[in-house]
Design an enzyme around this catalytic site. Structure first.
Site, short mmCIF file in Angstrom:
data_model
loop_
_atom_site.label_atom_id
_atom_site.label_comp_id
_atom_site.label_asym_id
_atom_site.label_seq_id
_atom_site.Cartn_x
_atom_site.Cartn_y
_atom_site.Cartn_z
N LYS A 13 40.00 40.37 52.46
CA LYS A 13 38.84 39.58 52.04
C LYS A 13 38.30 38.70 53.16
CE LYS A 13 39.27 39.89 47.07
NZ LYS A 13 39.56 39.24 45.78
N ARG B 38 47.44 42.40 44.51
CA ARG B 38 46.50 43.53 44.51
C ARG B 38 46.07 43.77 45.95
NH1 ARG B 38 41.12 44.16 44.54
NH2 ARG B 38 40.20 45.84 43.31
C1 7PJ Z 1 39.91 41.34 42.67
C2 7PJ Z 1 39.83 42.23 41.61
C3 7PJ Z 1 40.83 40.25 42.61
C4 7PJ Z 1 41.47 41.08 40.45
C5 7PJ Z 1 38.42 42.80 43.12
C6 7PJ Z 1 38.02 43.23 46.49
C7 7PJ Z 1 36.95 42.93 45.50
N1 7PJ Z 1 40.61 42.11 40.50
N2 7PJ Z 1 38.89 43.14 41.90
N3 7PJ Z 1 41.57 40.18 41.46
N4 7PJ Z 1 39.03 41.73 43.62
N5 7PJ Z 1 42.25 40.93 39.36
O1 7PJ Z 1 38.96 43.98 46.27
O2 7PJ Z 1 37.87 42.68 47.61
O3 7PJ Z 1 40.94 39.40 43.49
S1 7PJ Z 1 37.16 43.70 43.91
#
Ligand code: 7PJ
Length: 288
Positions: free
Chosen positions: A229, A263
């Site tokens: 990010k 994640r």
């Molecule tokens: C997240 C997500 C996060 C959860 C995305 C990216 C953007 N779901 N989906 N937490 N980020 N739970 O992967 O940079 O931080 S999409």
């Protein structure tokens, strides 16, 4: 070595997930415009191969997302999201027997994914869309509730909070837990996520990680996503393809601050960072 702690099982459809130690959720984007691997996994076979590799590297969950939520991105239609997500979920379940989480805010996508064997719902809008609470309840699956201020189109336009960020996020997540409980979605099925990068400045993100204890106080497992990010890009001045070392530092800190699911895109390297961190935390922990 300390003894292995007792398992803490989260039921996830046909699977169950032990949250007594940190787990990795591998990101499988099926959006043509996802910022770091956009377009690459659109082809179904590619997606499957990528998921297979993440599982081999130790991912416990594969998170499938068909709506890009990068800053500035536009919403997608239900049909479009269906077309991207459903075939991937179906094959991940059937061919790899994977624990699949579906990254969606759309009640129809939640229902369909659950009927195909998905094991978790990951909603960046914390079930605020019309019908989402009821749809999630009906699936019987665990749900990750994430904090976001605004919507992806405009969330990074001068994000502002009139209280400390950790209090704002904790207050919001507590209110969403209450909304879930009000419809009968039990807290045993909920996970919480501070939503790094979703309507937050770099200072907000850094402080939120530093003060994450405020969120562990809510008593539910924490899932965090910081992989590649812009908070890493901004602190270190790195383009997206050079953010792994910074991401490993954040992964280690997140575990130390109480996160239970990370994640991430780079499953193998993060597994090593997390396992190393956990080995230290476990040895001499007062809870053992
Ligand atoms: C997240 C997500 C996060 C959860 C995305 C990216 C953007 N779901 N989906 N937490 N980020 N739970 O992967 O940079 O931080 S999409």
């Amino acid at each position: 070595m300390t003894d292995t702690p007792a398992a803490i099982w989260l039921p996830c459809g046909r699977h169950r997930l032990d949250l007594s130690y940190p787990r990795i959720m591998g990101i499988l984007n099926v959006t043509p415009d996802s910022f770091s691997d956009g377009g690459r996994h659109v082809a179904l076979d590619d997606a499957l191969r990528h998921a297979e590799r993440m599982l081999a590297e130790g991912a416990a969950i594969i998170d499938v997302g068909g709506e890009s939520t990068r800053p500035g991105s536009q919403p997608v239609s239900t049909q479009e999201e269906f077309d991207r997500v459903v075939p991937v979920v179906e094959r991940l379940v059937r061919e790899l027997d994977a624990l699949v989480s579906v990254d969606t805010s759309n009640p129809e996508v939640m229902r369909e994914a659950a009927s195909l064997g998905a094991g978790m719902i990951n909603d960046v809008r914390a079930l605020t869309r019309d019908g989402a609470l009821e749809a999630a309840l009906g699936t019987g699956l665990p749900v990750c509730l994430m904090h976001m201020q605004g919507e992806p189109q405009d969330m990074q336009h001068a994000p502002y909070y009139d209280e400390p960020i950790e209090d704002a996020v904790a207050g919001y997540l507590a209110s969403r837990v209450a909304a879930c409980e009000a419809v009968g979605l039990r807290r045993e099925r909920l996970l919480l996520d501070p939503g790094f990068g979703f309507g937050k400045s770099v200072e907000h993100n850094l402080r939120l990680l530093n003060r994450m204890e405020r969120l562990t106080d809510l008593g539910l497992p924490l899932l965090v996503g910081m992989s590649r990010k812009s908070m890493i890009g901004k602190v270190l001045g790195r383009p997206v393809e050079e953010r792994l070392p910074g991401g490993l530092a954040l992964a280690s800190l997140a575990i130390e601050r109480g996160a239970r699911i990370l994640r991430v895109h780079d499953v193998g390297p993060v597994m090593d960072a997390v396992n190393m961190t956990w080995a230290v935390l476990r040895e001499g922990s007062e809870n053992d």
